[in-house]
Write a protein that holds these residues in place. Structure first.
Motif, PDB file in Angstrom:
ATOM      1  N   HIS A 453       0.828  -1.195   0.000  1.00  0.00           N
ATOM      2  CA  HIS A 453       0.000   0.000   0.000  1.00  0.00           C
ATOM      3  C   HIS A 453       0.861   1.243   0.000  1.00  0.00           C
ATOM      4  CE1 HIS A 453      -2.938  -3.011   1.276  1.00  0.00           C
ATOM      5  NE2 HIS A 453      -3.938  -2.130   0.950  1.00  0.00           N
ATOM      6  N   GLY A 454       1.969   1.168   0.722  1.00  0.00           N
ATOM      7  CA  GLY A 454       2.831   2.352   0.839  1.00  0.00           C
ATOM      8  C   GLY A 454       3.436   2.723  -0.505  1.00  0.00           C
ATOM      9  N   ARG A 457       0.679   4.474  -2.526  1.00  0.00           N
ATOM     10  CA  ARG A 457       0.380   5.836  -2.053  1.00  0.00           C
ATOM     11  C   ARG A 457       1.548   6.771  -2.354  1.00  0.00           C
ATOM     12  NH1 ARG A 457      -4.195   5.876   0.817  1.00  0.00           N
ATOM     13  NH2 ARG A 457      -4.971   3.880   1.636  1.00  0.00           N
ATOM     14  N   VAL A 460       1.162   7.933  -5.777  1.00  0.00           N
ATOM     15  CA  VAL A 460       0.129   8.964  -5.913  1.00  0.00           C
ATOM     16  C   VAL A 460       0.695  10.308  -5.505  1.00  0.00           C
ATOM     17  CG1 VAL A 460      -2.107   9.731  -5.060  1.00  0.00           C
ATOM     18  CG2 VAL A 460      -1.764   7.339  -5.651  1.00  0.00           C
ATOM     19  N   GLN A 461       1.442  10.354  -4.388  1.00  0.00           N
ATOM     20  CA  GLN A 461       2.007  11.629  -3.909  1.00  0.00           C
ATOM     21  C   GLN A 461       2.995  12.198  -4.920  1.00  0.00           C
ATOM     22  OE1 GLN A 461       3.645  10.829  -0.030  1.00  0.00           O
ATOM     23  NE2 GLN A 461       1.604  10.521   0.945  1.00  0.00           N
ATOM     24  N   GLN A 473      -5.911  11.217  -7.823  1.00  0.00           N
ATOM     25  CA  GLN A 473      -6.728  10.567  -6.812  1.00  0.00           C
ATOM     26  C   GLN A 473      -6.614   9.058  -6.958  1.00  0.00           C
ATOM     27  OE1 GLN A 473     -10.843  11.620  -6.999  1.00  0.00           O
ATOM     28  NE2 GLN A 473     -11.417  10.424  -5.188  1.00  0.00           N
ATOM     29  N   LEU A 474      -6.363   8.390  -5.824  1.00  0.00           N
ATOM     30  CA  LEU A 474      -6.306   6.933  -5.781  1.00  0.00           C
ATOM     31  C   LEU A 474      -7.732   6.402  -5.823  1.00  0.00           C
ATOM     32  CD1 LEU A 474      -4.505   4.413  -5.561  1.00  0.00           C
ATOM     33  CD2 LEU A 474      -4.702   4.595  -3.073  1.00  0.00           C
ATOM     34  N   LEU A 477      -7.668   0.463  -4.611  1.00  0.00           N
ATOM     35  CA  LEU A 477      -6.477  -0.200  -4.081  1.00  0.00           C
ATOM     36  C   LEU A 477      -6.913  -1.539  -3.519  1.00  0.00           C
ATOM     37  CD1 LEU A 477      -3.410   0.191  -3.651  1.00  0.00           C
ATOM     38  CD2 LEU A 477      -3.932   1.045  -1.372  1.00  0.00           C
ATOM     39  N   TYR A 489      -3.650  -1.280  -8.160  1.00  0.00           N
ATOM     40  CA  TYR A 489      -4.113   0.093  -7.919  1.00  0.00           C
ATOM     41  C   TYR A 489      -4.715   0.637  -9.184  1.00  0.00           C
ATOM     42  CZ  TYR A 489       0.151   1.505 -10.322  1.00  0.00           C
ATOM     43  OH  TYR A 489       1.131   1.672 -11.249  1.00  0.00           O
ATOM     44  N   ILE A 491      -5.475   4.749 -10.505  1.00  0.00           N
ATOM     45  CA  ILE A 491      -5.283   6.166 -10.185  1.00  0.00           C
ATOM     46  C   ILE A 491      -5.910   6.974 -11.292  1.00  0.00           C
ATOM     47  CG2 ILE A 491      -3.579   7.977  -9.745  1.00  0.00           C
ATOM     48  CD1 ILE A 491      -1.654   5.780  -8.884  1.00  0.00           C
TER      49      ILE A 491
END
Length: 508
Positions: A453-454, A457, A460-461, A473-474, A477, A489, A491
């Motif tokens: 997950h990390g 994310r 995404v950042q 925007q995610l 997931l 995922y 996005i």
């Protein structure tokens, strides 16, 4: 040619005439079919159109097509003035090689010394008595070759060559059956020699060869000399095995002599044992010959006798062939060459037929393969149709996807290569991008897989910071397996508007 009929051609090549006879043997007997004779030119008349070969061709044409038929064998009677006939008694110890024995005996004749000889021999009285005897004939090979050359010039292939005296004997024995019983004498007189043959019950018992002495200028001198020679032979064999006088039948054949048969008819002081003496010209066929009618064929006795040699007459044992050895070897070589040529032709024909067979087999096999291929296609047609439908569906799906990207690709003032490079730089390690699509002209949807997950994310950042998107925007997931941290995922990235692009450009 009728079935069961055998025909032979006899040629008599003399010093003054050439004669031919066509003789036929059927189930009914012997028949002289046709004959022709023509004089040879003298020394002063010889020319290109009067050569013996051309004259023989003309004589053969007189016989018609039957004489030119292929398959008719031909024998020639040669005068062979140098020919010598001898009877040889074989020793009690039979020689291992009779041919070498005969050759050794013939070499003793002085008359043939220094000449190239052409010789042959045959058995006499085989099975009729305890005496083993051979008739041997030797002649100058050059004279025999001259006769063969005349026949070759006319295009005639010769099967056998024999002395004219033996051909006459054969014809006379056929004409007069009585000469095969008791004692008989057949003599042939030519310009150069006299040959006398004694027969006992049709079997040759004695042969004498005498050269005509010089000075025989009148018929009287010649008749006296003939009478002496005939009496000498008759005294040699004037009694039979019981010692009683034996009556003789005698025939004298004259051939191209200076005197006619009428001039030599009455021989003085003949032995009393001579019952009859008949003088014949070799150009006159006796009435006893089969097939002789009121108008007999113009053929000579030697020509008829030469043809009879090839018809396998019963009781004919005097079979001599004087064909020179070099001619025999040449014919053998030609025959071997012809056999080799025929074998080569048969081989080529076999190869051609084999290639033709292979070609037809290949064509037939190709047809069968094509038929099997068509049948296989018919069998797999449903599967092929299903596969075509599946490919069409995939093409439609990809077309729709490309249609979605078309709107984005056609978006004005968008630097797509730079945007893709920024997305690639924003993807950290542990993140894999598998799909990009655009349903409208403003939103990009990114799909992929991340180790956790990390990582998703973090991706995404990094997209939200310093990329040409208004917002990131995610959307989804989801863990792929319960025992693994890996996730899928999705996005959604909203592209910046024209104003935002402009403001960004001013701020920079």
């Amino acid at each position: 040619m009728k079935r069961g009929t055998k025909t032979a051609l006899g040629i008599d090549v003399g010093d003054r005439t050439i004669s031919v006879a066509l003789v036929e043997k059927t189930d009914q007997g012997i028949r002289i079919v046709a004959g022709a004779t023509e004089d040879l030119p003298g020394e002063q008349d010889k020319g290109r159109t009067r050569t013996p070969g051309r004259i023989l061709s003309r004589v053969l044409r007189k016989l018609g097509r039957r004489a030119m038929t292929r398959g008719i064998q031909t024998a020639v009677a040669t005068p062979a003035r140098s020919a010598i006939l001898r009877l040889l008694d074989l020793p009690k110890q039979m020689p291992a090689n009779i041919g070498e024995f005969v050759e050794g005996e013939l070499k003793q004749y002085v008359a043939m010394s220094g000449r190239q000889m052409s010789s042959d021999f045959c058995g006499v009285g085989i099975g009729s008595s305890s005496r083993k005897r051979l008739l041997t004939v030797v002649a100058d090979a050059t004279e025999v070759s001259e006769t063969l050359g005349i026949c070759r010039a006319s295009g005639t292939w010769i099967a056998a060559v024999e002395p004219s005296v033996l051909a006459c004997v054969r014809a006379l024995l056929l004409a007069d059956k009585g000469m095969r019983r008791g004692s008989s004498l057949i003599a042939m007189l030519t310009r150069t020699n006299l040959v006398l043959c004694l027969f006992t019950n049709g079997i040759l018992d004695f042969v004498r060869h005498r050269e005509t002495p010089a000075g025989m200028d009148t018929p009287e001198l010649l008749r006296a000399w003939l009478c002496e020679e005939l009496n000498a032979v008759l005294r040699y064999s004037r009694t039979d095995a019981r010692g009683e006088p034996s009556p003789w039948q005698a025939k004298l054949v004259i051939r191209e002599t200076a005197f006619t048969k009428e001039q030599l008819a009455n021989l003085p002081a003949l032995e009393p044992a001579v019952k009859t003496l008949q003088v014949l010209d070799c150009q006159d066929l006796p009435e006893g010959l089969p097939g002789i009618s009121k108008k007999p064929p113009t053929a000579s006795l030697p020509a008829v006798g030469a043809a009879l040699r090839l018809l396998d007459m019963e009781g004919d044992e005097l079979r001599i062939d004087l064909t020179p050895e070099e001619v025999v070897q040449s014919r053998r070589s030609s025959r071997r060459g012809l056999i080799a040529a025929n074998a080569a032709a048969v081989g080529l024909l076999a190869v051609f037929l084999f290639v033709e067979l292979l070609t037809r087999a290949s064509i037939a096999m190709g047809r069968r393969i094509e038929q099997n291929r068509i049948a296989g296609r018919l069998d797999t047609m449903p599967a092929m149709i299903a596969e075509d439908r599946f490919i069409d569906a995939e093409i439609d799906r990809m077309t729709r996807q490309l249609a979605g990207l078309e709107a984005v690709r056609s978006r004005p003032q968008t630097d797509w290569p730079a945007m893709l490079r920024s997305i690639g730089r924003a993807a950290p390690e542990g993140v894999c991008l598998t799909q990009i699509d655009c349903r409208d002209s403003e939103t990009l949807r990114l799909k992929g897989v991340a180790l956790s997950h990390g990582h998703a994310r973090g991706f995404v950042q990094r997209l939200d910071n310093g990329t040409p998107f208004a917002s990131v925007q995610l959307a989804r997931l989801q863990r792929m397996q319960a025992t693994s941290d890996a996730v899928e995922y999705e996005i959604n990235c909203v592209l910046k508007s024209k104003e935002q692009e402009y403001d960004r450009g001013q701020g920079s």
